[in-house]
Design a protein around this motif. Structure first.
Motif, PDB file in Angstrom:
ATOM      1  N   LYS A 248       0.816  -1.218   0.000  1.00  0.00           N
ATOM      2  CA  LYS A 248       0.000   0.000   0.000  1.00  0.00           C
ATOM      3  C   LYS A 248       0.854   1.274   0.000  1.00  0.00           C
ATOM      4  O   LYS A 248       0.415   2.324  -0.496  1.00  0.00           O
ATOM      5  N   GLN A 249       2.072   1.176   0.532  1.00  0.00           N
ATOM      6  CA  GLN A 249       2.929   2.358   0.584  1.00  0.00           C
ATOM      7  C   GLN A 249       3.229   2.905  -0.816  1.00  0.00           C
ATOM      8  O   GLN A 249       3.460   4.095  -0.982  1.00  0.00           O
ATOM      9  N   PHE A 250       3.204   2.018  -1.808  1.00  0.00           N
ATOM     10  CA  PHE A 250       3.556   2.431  -3.171  1.00  0.00           C
ATOM     11  C   PHE A 250       2.557   3.417  -3.757  1.00  0.00           C
ATOM     12  O   PHE A 250       2.894   4.188  -4.644  1.00  0.00           O
ATOM     13  N   ILE A 251       1.319   3.371  -3.246  1.00  0.00           N
ATOM     14  CA  ILE A 251       0.275   4.267  -3.777  1.00  0.00           C
ATOM     15  C   ILE A 251       0.724   5.721  -3.669  1.00  0.00           C
ATOM     16  O   ILE A 251       0.493   6.526  -4.564  1.00  0.00           O
ATOM     17  N   ASP A 252       1.413   6.042  -2.567  1.00  0.00           N
ATOM     18  CA  ASP A 252       1.802   7.429  -2.342  1.00  0.00           C
ATOM     19  C   ASP A 252       3.123   7.803  -3.021  1.00  0.00           C
ATOM     20  O   ASP A 252       3.507   8.972  -3.022  1.00  0.00           O
ATOM     21  N   TYR A 253       3.813   6.851  -3.567  1.00  0.00           N
ATOM     22  CA  TYR A 253       5.150   7.154  -4.086  1.00  0.00           C
ATOM     23  C   TYR A 253       5.318   7.020  -5.600  1.00  0.00           C
ATOM     24  O   TYR A 253       6.064   7.751  -6.214  1.00  0.00           O
ATOM     25  N   ILE A 254       4.626   6.046  -6.182  1.00  0.00           N
ATOM     26  CA  ILE A 254       4.845   5.795  -7.618  1.00  0.00           C
ATOM     27  C   ILE A 254       3.935   6.710  -8.454  1.00  0.00           C
ATOM     28  O   ILE A 254       2.716   6.719  -8.244  1.00  0.00           O
TER      29      ILE A 254
ATOM     30  N   ILE B   3      -1.864  -0.535  -6.790  1.00  0.00           N
ATOM     31  CA  ILE B   3      -1.161   0.689  -6.379  1.00  0.00           C
ATOM     32  C   ILE B   3      -1.578   1.877  -7.250  1.00  0.00           C
ATOM     33  O   ILE B   3      -1.048   2.962  -7.125  1.00  0.00           O
ATOM     34  N   GLY B   4      -2.529   1.621  -8.140  1.00  0.00           N
ATOM     35  CA  GLY B   4      -3.157   2.720  -8.873  1.00  0.00           C
ATOM     36  C   GLY B   4      -2.606   2.999 -10.247  1.00  0.00           C
ATOM     37  O   GLY B   4      -2.888   4.058 -10.826  1.00  0.00           O
ATOM     38  N   MET B   5      -1.806   2.081 -10.812  1.00  0.00           N
ATOM     39  CA  MET B   5      -1.274   2.333 -12.156  1.00  0.00           C
ATOM     40  C   MET B   5      -2.440   2.387 -13.152  1.00  0.00           C
ATOM     41  O   MET B   5      -3.350   1.567 -13.095  1.00  0.00           O
ATOM     42  N   LYS B   6      -2.379   3.348 -14.047  1.00  0.00           N
ATOM     43  CA  LYS B   6      -3.486   3.539 -15.003  1.00  0.00           C
ATOM     44  C   LYS B   6      -3.242   2.771 -16.305  1.00  0.00           C
ATOM     45  O   LYS B   6      -4.168   2.490 -17.056  1.00  0.00           O
TER      46      LYS B   6
ATOM     47  N   ILE C 182      11.927   3.990  -4.446  1.00  0.00           N
ATOM     48  CA  ILE C 182      11.745   2.870  -3.500  1.00  0.00           C
ATOM     49  C   ILE C 182      12.733   2.994  -2.345  1.00  0.00           C
ATOM     50  O   ILE C 182      12.386   2.731  -1.188  1.00  0.00           O
ATOM     51  N   ASP C 183      13.947   3.435  -2.655  1.00  0.00           N
ATOM     52  CA  ASP C 183      14.945   3.634  -1.580  1.00  0.00           C
ATOM     53  C   ASP C 183      14.457   4.643  -0.548  1.00  0.00           C
ATOM     54  O   ASP C 183      14.777   4.548   0.637  1.00  0.00           O
ATOM     55  N   SER C 184      13.703   5.626  -1.028  1.00  0.00           N
ATOM     56  CA  SER C 184      13.271   6.702  -0.125  1.00  0.00           C
ATOM     57  C   SER C 184      12.059   6.313   0.726  1.00  0.00           C
ATOM     58  O   SER C 184      11.662   7.050   1.630  1.00  0.00           O
TER      59      SER C 184
END
Lengths: 628, 106
Positions: A233-239, A371-374, A484-486
C-alpha cells in the motif's frame, strides 16, 4: 402482494435469519411499485387446485410447476438422492416450484445443507406470498437463500465460504426445469461464480498439497525479515501514475522484444516475474522490482548477480534460500497467514492483500493495479506454448526444447489465430479475463496493453508491439530505484524489537503443542480401549471425550503455530477430513473407535510435526541472531 | 408402431429428465413425433374404437389437446410443460390401451 402467508413466512424467516426479514419486506413494498422492470409472474392452479406459478416470456406462459402434477417430479427428484453423503451441500437454482425445496427438506439427511439461488426477485416474492414455508424454515437444517436483487453483494462471499477443497466431492448443483431458459443471464452469472470457485479450490488443493511442508519452512525462515519489510500500500503514495507499469513474464515471446525494454527503463515501472530476471539481467536491463511467489522455485533460476539488490515483491512463503540471498528491499502482502499477521496486529499495523491469481505474473499485475497504475503493459505473458515452447530461451535452459503440442487445448491467439495452451496457463488466462472485466465493470480507468507479440489473447486488452507501446506511453523520466529507496520502513525500532521477541517465543509454543500432542495420544488410546471392551463404559467414554476436548483447547491456544502445523499436515488433514465427511455412526461404540483411530494418527502426526518445528525454529530464532 | 415402444420412450425420457437430471425432454419429445403421428392415425380411425360417439369424441379431443401441448412445449423449449404432458398426460393415455402389468408407472 402482502398477505397472511407472506407474513407467516416472514415471521419464520426472522427467526431463522434474525434481522433479515426487514429487507425483504422493504423490497416487497418497493417492488409492487416498480414491477414493470422484472419478468411477469402469474399465479395459476394445477388440476388438483395446488397453486402454481407461471412466467410470461415473449407472449408464452411458462409453467414453473406442472399443471397436472406439480409435486411428483419434485418428489421423484428428491428420492433420486437417497443415500447421498450426509454432509452434501445441495445448490438448487430456482424456487419457483417450491416443492423441490420442500421435498429436499423432507427427504434429505438433516446434515445436508441447502443453498437456494433464486434469480428472480418477483418469483421469490411470489413464492413467499403463495406457499407456506414455515415448516422448512423452522427446521435446524442449514439453508442459505441467495436472491438476485436482494443478496447480490454477498453471493460470491457466501459461496466462497462454502466451497473449499474438502467439500468439492460433496457439492451438488441442480437447476430447476425452465430456469436456465427463463433466467439465462442471472443463472449463468451465478453458475460462473460457483464454477470459478470450484476451480480455485481445485488449484488451491493442488498448490497447497504440493507446497504444504515447504511453505511452513519458508514462512518461518522468512519471518525473520519482517521487521524490515515494506508493504504494497505504501507504493500508492510514491509511484507516479502517469507512467506505465510493465509486467515482464518469461513466456516464449519474450525473446522477440526483450531488447526493446531498454528504452522503457527510466520511463516506466518495470516489474519482472521471477523466471524473467535472468534473461533481463543478461540483456543489461535491471527491472525496478521483481516478483517471487513460488516456494519451490529452483534458486538457480533466479540467483544471478545483480538480482540481490533489486526490490523484491514476494510471498512470505517464497523460497527462503532466496530471501537469504536477497539484500534489497522486500515488499510483502497479506496472505492471511495467522503467524505473520500476528506480528503486524500486535504493532497495530494492517497488512494489505493482493489477489494473486495463482501465478507470479498475475500477482505482479494485481499489485500494479492495486497501487493505482493507469496503464499496464504485458510483455512475455504468452499464457500459451508459442512456437511450441513453454518459456523463453535463457530461463530454464539456454535454448528451450520444443514440445509436441498436438493434443494441447487451443485458444485464440494475439498474432496467430489459435495457440496451444496447457491447463495452468489456461487458468491464469481466465483469471486475467475475469479480473480485467471486473475492473472494467467497476468503472475504474485502466488501460491494459498486451505487448507480448505472441501467445494467447487476453480479453479487454489492446494488442500492440512493445515498440509501439513504449513510443505511446513512456515519455516521463522517472527514477524508481530512488523512489523505493526513499520509502520508509513500516516499523520503528521498538516495534521491530517486539517482533523479534515474538519470534523468539515461537519455539516454546511448538514445545507446548508437542506436550499436548503426547497427552492427546494417550487419551485417544484410552478411548480405543474403552470402545473395544465388550461392556461399554459410557461414563468413561464421555469423560475421555471431555479430556480430549480440553487438550485440543490447550493446543488451540497457540492458534498461529497450530495453523503452521495444520498447513504442514495438509495431506493428512485432507484425508482425515474427507473420512469424517463420509462416515456417520449412530452407534457410540463404533463412533468412538473411529474417533480413536483418527485421533491416534492425528496426534502422532501433531507430535512429530511440532517436534520438528520446535527444533527448526529454535535454531532459526534462538541459536542464530534474528535478522537486523 | 407398438404402443409399448412409445410408452417406454416416454418413460425413459422422463426418468432421464428428473431422476438423472439430463435435460433431454425437448429433444426426446421431438424424436417421438413420428410415433405420435402414427398414434394420431390410429385415434382418427373411428372403426378402431368400440365406444359411443360421445366417448370417442372425448378421446379424440383429449389426444389432440395433448398433442397441442407437446407441440407448444417443443416450440418454446418448455421442459416443465413437456414433462407434465408426457409423464402424466400422454403416458397415462397410452396406458389405457396397454394390458395391465406391461408397463411401469412413472
Amino acid at each position: 402482494m402482502s398477505n397472511k402467508i407472506f407474513e407467516k413466512n416472514m415471521e419464520a424467516w426472522e427467526k431463522k435469519y434474525p434481522g433479515a426479514s426487514a429487507k425483504i419486506k422493504e423490497l416487497e413494498e418497493d417492488f409492487t411499485k416498480s414491477s414493470e422492470d422484472e419478468v411477469e409472474v402469474f399465479l395459476s392452479a394445477s388440476m388438483d387446485e395446488t397453486p402454481i406459478l407461471q412466467v410470461k416470456k415473449e407472449d408464452y406462459f411458462y409453467y414453473l410447476a406442472g399443471k397436472r402434477e406439480p409435486k411428483r417430479p419434485a418428489e421423484a427428484w428428491a428420492d433420486s438422492y437417497k443415500g447421498i453423503e450426509p454432509a452434501t451441500v445441495m445448490i438448487m437454482v430456482g424456487m419457483g416450484n417450491p416443492f423441490y425445496f420442500k421435498y429436499a427438506c423432507e427427504k434429505f439427511d438433516k446434515e445436508t445443507s441447502l443453498i437456494i439461488f433464486e434469480p428472480s426477485m418477483e418469483v421469490f416474492l411470489s413464492v413467499l406470498s403463495t406457499y407456506d414455508l414455515t415448516k422448512e424454515l423452522d427446521s435446524k437444517r442449514t439453508i442459505v437463500f441467495l436472491v438476485k436483487g436482494l443478496t447480490d453483494e454477498v453471493v460470491e462471499h457466501t459461496m466462497s465460504g462454502l466451497i473449499d477443497i474438502n467439500m468439492l466431492p460433496l457439492l451438488r448443483i441442480y437447476a430447476l426445469p425452465n430456469y436456465k431458459l427463463l433466467f439465462k443471464d442471472n443463472v449463468k452469472e451465478f453458475l460462473d461464480i460457483v464454477l470459478r470457485l470450484c476451480e480455485d479450490a481445485r488449484v488451491g488443493l493442488n498448490t497447497n498439497l504440493r507446497f504444504a511442508g515447504v511453505n511452513a519452512k519458508n514462512l518461518l525462515a522468512n519471518a525473520r525479515y519482517i521487521p524490515d519489510v515494506i508493504k504494497t500500500k505504501q507504493f500508492i503514495d510514491y509511484i507516479p501514475r502517469d507512467i506505465p507499469a510493465i509486467i515482464v513474464a518469461a513466456g516464449p515471446s519474450l525473446n522477440k522484444n526483450i531488447k526493446e525494454l531498454k528504452r522503457a527503463k527510466g520511463k516506466s515501472f518495470i516489474i519482472a516475474c521471477d523466471t524473467a530476471i535472468k534473461p533481463l539481467l543478461k540483456e543489461g536491463i535491471v527491472p525496478d522490482m521483481f516478483a517471487l511467489v513460488d516456494g519451490k522455485k529452483p534458486l538457480d533460476l533466479i540467483k544471478i548477480e545483480g538480482a540481490e539488490n533489486i526490490p523484491l515483491l514476494a510471498s512470505v512463503t517464497a523460497a527462503s534460500a532466496f530471501f537469504d540471498f536477497h539484500k534489497g528491499r522486500k515488499i510483502i502482502y497479506n496472505e492471511y497467514i495467522p503467524l505473520i499477521n500476528r506480528l503486524f496486529i500486535e504493532n497495530g499495523i494492517i497488512l494489505e492483500s493482493v489477489p494473486c491469481g495463482g501465478s507470479v505474473a498475475t500477482t505482479a499485475f494485481a499489485f500494479a493495479y492495486m497501487i493505482g497504475m493507469k496503464t499496464i503493459i504485458l510483455v512475455g505473458q504468452d499464457l500459451a506454448l508459442t512456437g511450441n515452447k513453454s518459456h523463453a530461451d535463457g530461463t530454464f535452459k539456454e535454448k528451450m526444447e520444443e514440445i509436441d503440442t498436438t493434443d494441447y487445448m487451443m485458444v485464440p491467439g494475439n498474432c496467430e489465430e489459435e495457440v496451444p495452451t496447457r491447463p495452468d496457463f489456461h487458468l491464469y488466462l481466465k483469471w486475467y479475463n475475469y479480473y480485467i472485466q471486473g475492473v472494467k465493470d467497476s468503472g475504474v480507468e485502466l488501460r491494459v496493453i498486451n505487448a507480448t507479440e505472441g501467445g494467447a489473447k487476453i480479453d479487454n486488452t489492446e494488442i500492440m508491439t512493445l515498440k509501439e507501446a513504449i513510443d505511446e506511453t513512456c515519455h516521463k523520466e522517472v527514477n524508481i530505484e530512488e523512489i523505493i529507496d526513499s520509502m520508509p520502513g513500516i516499523f520503528d525500532e521498538e516495534q521491530k524489537e517486539r517482533i523479534r521477541n515474538n519470534l523468539r517465543n515461537i519455539p516454546a509454543e511448538f514445545e507446548e503443542i508437542h506436550e499436548v500432542a503426547e497427552k492427546l495420544q494417550e487419551e485417544y488410546k484410552k478411548l480405543d480401549t474403552i470402545c473395544k471392551k465388550k461392556k461399554f463404559n459410557q461414563s468413561g467414554y464421555l469423560k475421555c471425550l471431555k479430556r480430549i476436548k480440553q487438550q485440543t483447547k490447550n493446543a488451540d491456544k497457540h492458534v498461529e503455530c497450530m495453523n503452521v502445523i495444520s498447513e504442514s499436515l495438509k495431506v493428512a488433514d485432507f484425508i482425515l477430513k474427507s473420512e469424517e465427511n463420509l462416515k456417520m455412526n449412530d452407534d457410540p461404540k463404533e463412533e468412538g473407535l473411529s474417533i480413536a483411530r483418527q485421533g491416534i494418527i492425528y496426534s502422532d502426526l501433531l507430535a512429530q510435526c511440532s517436534k520438528l518445528l520446535y527444533d527448526y525454529t529454535k535454531e532459526l530464532y534462538e541459536d542464530k541472531e534474528i535478522e537486523k | 408402431m407398438e404402443l409399448q415402444d412409445l410408452h417406454k420412450a416416454i418413460y425413459i425420457a422422463c426418468k432421464q429428465e428428473i431422476d438423472m437430471e439430463r435435460e433431454v425432454i425437448v429433444d426426446e419429445a421431438k424424436k417421438m413425433m413420428p410415433m405420435f403421428r402414427e398414434l394420431l392415425d390410429i385415434i382418427s380411425n373411428r372403426d378402431n374404437f368400440d365406444m359411443t360417439e360421445e366417448e370417442y369424441l372425448e378421446l379424440h379431443q383429449y389426444y389432440m389437446a395433448l398433442l397441442q401441448e407437446i407441440l407448444d412445449g417443443i416450440e418454446h423449449h418448455d421442459s416443465v410443460a413437456l414433462y407434465d404432458t408426457l409423464g402424466y398426460g400422454m403416458l397415462e393415455f397410452v396406458e389405457m390401451f396397454l394390458p395391465e402389468g406391461e408397463w411401469e408407472r412413472l
